[in-house]
Design an enzyme around this catalytic site. Structure first.
Site, PDB file in Angstrom:
ATOM      1  N   ARG A 232       0.867  -1.171   0.000  1.00  0.00           N
ATOM      2  CA  ARG A 232       0.000   0.000   0.000  1.00  0.00           C
ATOM      3  C   ARG A 232       0.909   1.228   0.000  1.00  0.00           C
ATOM      4  O   ARG A 232       1.963   1.220   0.649  1.00  0.00           O
ATOM      5  CB  ARG A 232      -0.893   0.036   1.247  1.00  0.00           C
ATOM      6  CG  ARG A 232      -2.085  -0.925   1.187  1.00  0.00           C
ATOM      7  CD  ARG A 232      -3.114  -0.505   0.130  1.00  0.00           C
ATOM      8  NE  ARG A 232      -4.282  -1.364   0.092  1.00  0.00           N
ATOM      9  CZ  ARG A 232      -4.427  -2.424  -0.698  1.00  0.00           C
ATOM     10  NH1 ARG A 232      -3.441  -2.776  -1.516  1.00  0.00           N
ATOM     11  NH2 ARG A 232      -5.542  -3.113  -0.696  1.00  0.00           N
ATOM     12  N   GLU A 261      -2.760   8.089  -3.888  1.00  0.00           N
ATOM     13  CA  GLU A 261      -3.117   7.231  -5.006  1.00  0.00           C
ATOM     14  C   GLU A 261      -4.495   7.656  -5.496  1.00  0.00           C
ATOM     15  O   GLU A 261      -5.422   7.687  -4.680  1.00  0.00           O
ATOM     16  CB  GLU A 261      -3.129   5.774  -4.545  1.00  0.00           C
ATOM     17  CG  GLU A 261      -3.175   4.807  -5.702  1.00  0.00           C
ATOM     18  CD  GLU A 261      -2.921   3.365  -5.251  1.00  0.00           C
ATOM     19  OE1 GLU A 261      -1.902   3.101  -4.592  1.00  0.00           O
ATOM     20  OE2 GLU A 261      -3.771   2.516  -5.549  1.00  0.00           O
ATOM     21  N   HIS A 280      -1.449   0.511  -9.599  1.00  0.00           N
ATOM     22  CA  HIS A 280      -2.085  -0.466  -8.702  1.00  0.00           C
ATOM     23  C   HIS A 280      -2.758  -1.580  -9.525  1.00  0.00           C
ATOM     24  O   HIS A 280      -3.983  -1.750  -9.482  1.00  0.00           O
ATOM     25  CB  HIS A 280      -3.108   0.223  -7.783  1.00  0.00           C
ATOM     26  CG  HIS A 280      -3.418  -0.576  -6.545  1.00  0.00           C
ATOM     27  ND1 HIS A 280      -3.805  -0.004  -5.367  1.00  0.00           N
ATOM     28  CD2 HIS A 280      -3.406  -1.911  -6.310  1.00  0.00           C
ATOM     29  CE1 HIS A 280      -4.018  -0.946  -4.457  1.00  0.00           C
ATOM     30  NE2 HIS A 280      -3.780  -2.111  -5.013  1.00  0.00           N
TER      31      HIS A 280
HETATM   32  C1  DGY Z   1      -5.587  -6.201  -2.699  1.00  0.00           C
HETATM   33  O1  DGY Z   1      -6.213  -7.246  -2.884  1.00  0.00           O
HETATM   34  O2  DGY Z   1      -5.523  -5.679  -1.599  1.00  0.00           O
HETATM   35  C2  DGY Z   1      -4.931  -5.612  -3.898  1.00  0.00           C
HETATM   36  O3  DGY Z   1      -4.068  -4.582  -3.580  1.00  0.00           O
HETATM   37  C3  DGY Z   1      -5.974  -5.120  -4.868  1.00  0.00           C
HETATM   38  O4  DGY Z   1      -6.607  -4.033  -4.325  1.00  0.00           O
END
Ligand code: DGY
Length: 315
Positions: A232, A261, A280
C-alpha cells in the site's frame, strides 16, 4: 418476501452480477459518481467493494441496513473497521484468489528495478541509444531479495526469485518455522535493509506499517539497492523516497502503489527515469479480478443463506 438488496460499488464481470442476481436484488453503482450512491445504499444489506471504493464513516451512515461488506481485495485499509465493529457488520476479503497474479506483477517490478529498465526505456525513447549504451543494471542471479512480509504472496515471489538465482531473506513480525521449505532466511528489519539488493514490501497497511519506509529506513539501504512497493502506498513516506532517490541513497524504485493514489501526473516521481510506476495493477488480470469478485459474491451469498462464509475477516 422482499429479496435482500446488494449494492456493487466496483466494476465486476457480468458473470458475477448474474451470480448475485440468483440470490438477491442487485444494484450496480460502479459507473455512478460517489454522491449518487445514497438511494441505492438506503436499504442495502450488503455491498461488494474494493480497495478504491472507501467504506468510511460517511458511507456507513448512508447504509443504515448494512450487515456485510464483502471486499474484492485482500487489503481493507479503506474500510472503517471500528465503524463496522460498532454496528456488528461482517467483513470478508478475497484472500487466496490473487496470489499468483500479484506475485507475477511484484516480480516483474523487481526485474524492472534491478535491471534499471526504466532508465533503459527512457534512453531508447530519447534517442541517446544512437550515441551510447544505456546505463547498466545489475544481475538478479546472486543478488539478495529482501521481502518485508512473507505470507502467501511473499513466498510466491520468493519462488520466482529463486528461479532467477536470487537469495531470499525476509522480515515478518514473527520468524516463520519453514525456512527449509521456502528457502528464505529471517532477518530483522534493519538487517534486511542493509543486506538486500532489492527490498520489496508486501505488508498490509496498519498503524504499525504506515510510513515504515522513512528517511531512516532508506538511509540504511545500499546505494545500489532498489525499492519495490507492491503493498500500500502509505507504507512508504513518499517524500522520503524522493529524497533517497535524489540524494543517491538508493539506486531506483518500482511502485505498484503510491501515496497519494492516484499519484498526480505532475508528481516529481513520474519525472524520474529511475522510477517505474504502474497504477495499482497487481491483481489486474481478467481471470484474477473475476475470481476475486466471484469470491466476494460467494461471501455475500453465503451470508444471505446463513451458511459459513468462505473468507471472513476477524475484526
Ligand atoms: C488487494 O487485494 O488488496 C490488492 O491490492 C488489490 O486491491
Amino acid at each position: 418476501m422482499d429479496r435482500p438488496h446488494l449494492v456493487v460499488l466496483t466494476r465486476v464481470a457480468p458473470v458475477v452480477l448474474d451470480r448475485l442476481r440468483e440470490h438477491a436484488r442487485v444494484t450496480d453503482v460502479s459507473e455512478l459518481p460517489r454522491d449518487a450512491w445514497g438511494a441505492a445504499l438506503a436499504d442495502a444489506i450488503g455491498v461488494l467493494s474494493s480497495s478504491n471504493a472507501p467504506v468510511d464513516a460517511a458511507f456507513l451512515a448512508e447504509g443504515p441496513a448494512l450487515r456485510i461488506v464483502a471486499m474484492q481485495s485482500v487489503g481493507y485499509d479503506n474500510v472503517d473497521v471500528p465503524g463496522l465493529r460498532a454496528r456488528g457488520i461482517v467483513l470478508t476479503n478475497s484472500r487466496g484468489s490473487l496470489v499468483e497474479a500479484v506475485a507475477d506483477l511484484t516480480y516483474a517490478l523487481v526485474i524492472l528495478a534491478v535491471r534499471r529498465l526504466g532508465l533503459a526505456m527512457a534512453w531508447a525513447r530519447s534517442g541517446r541509444w544512437m550515441q551510447a549504451d544505456a546505463p547498466y543494471g545489475h544481475d538478479l542471479a546472486g543478488a539478495t531479495l529482501g521481502l518485508i512480509g512473507f505470507g502467501a504472496i511473499g513466498t510466491a515471489v520468493a519462488r520466482r526469485a529463486q528461479a532467477s538465482g536470487m537469495r531470499v531473506v525476509y522480515h515478518t513480525r514473527t520468524p516463520r518455522d519453514d525456512d527449509a521449505t521456502t528457502g528464505g532466511a529471517y532477518r530483522t528489519f534493519e538487517q534486511l535493509l542493509r543486506e538486500a539488493d532489492c527490498v520489496v514490501t508486501l505488508v498490509p497497511l496498519t498503524p504499525q506499517t504506515r510510513g515504515m519506509f522513512d528517511d531512516a529506513a532508506f538511509a540504511q539501504m545500499k546505494p545500489t539497492a532498489t525499492f519495490v512497493n507492491a503493498a500500500r502506498g502509505a507504507v512508504c513516506d513518499t517524500g522520503a523516497l524522493l529524497r533517497a532517490l535524489e540524494s543517491g541513497k538508493i539506486g531506483g524504485a518500482a511502485l505498484d502503489v503510491t501515496d497519494p493514489e492516484p499519484l498526480p501526473p505532475d508528481h516529481p516521481l513520474f519525472a524520474r527515469d529511475d522510477v517505474v510506476i504502474v497504477p495499482h495493477v497487481g491483481s489486474a488480470t481478467d481471470e484474477t479480478r473475476t475470481r476475486m469478485a466471484m469470491l466476494a459474491a460467494e461471501n455475500l451469498i453465503a451470508f444471505i443463506d446463513g451458511k459459513p462464509l468462505p473468507t471472513p475477516v476477524a475484526i
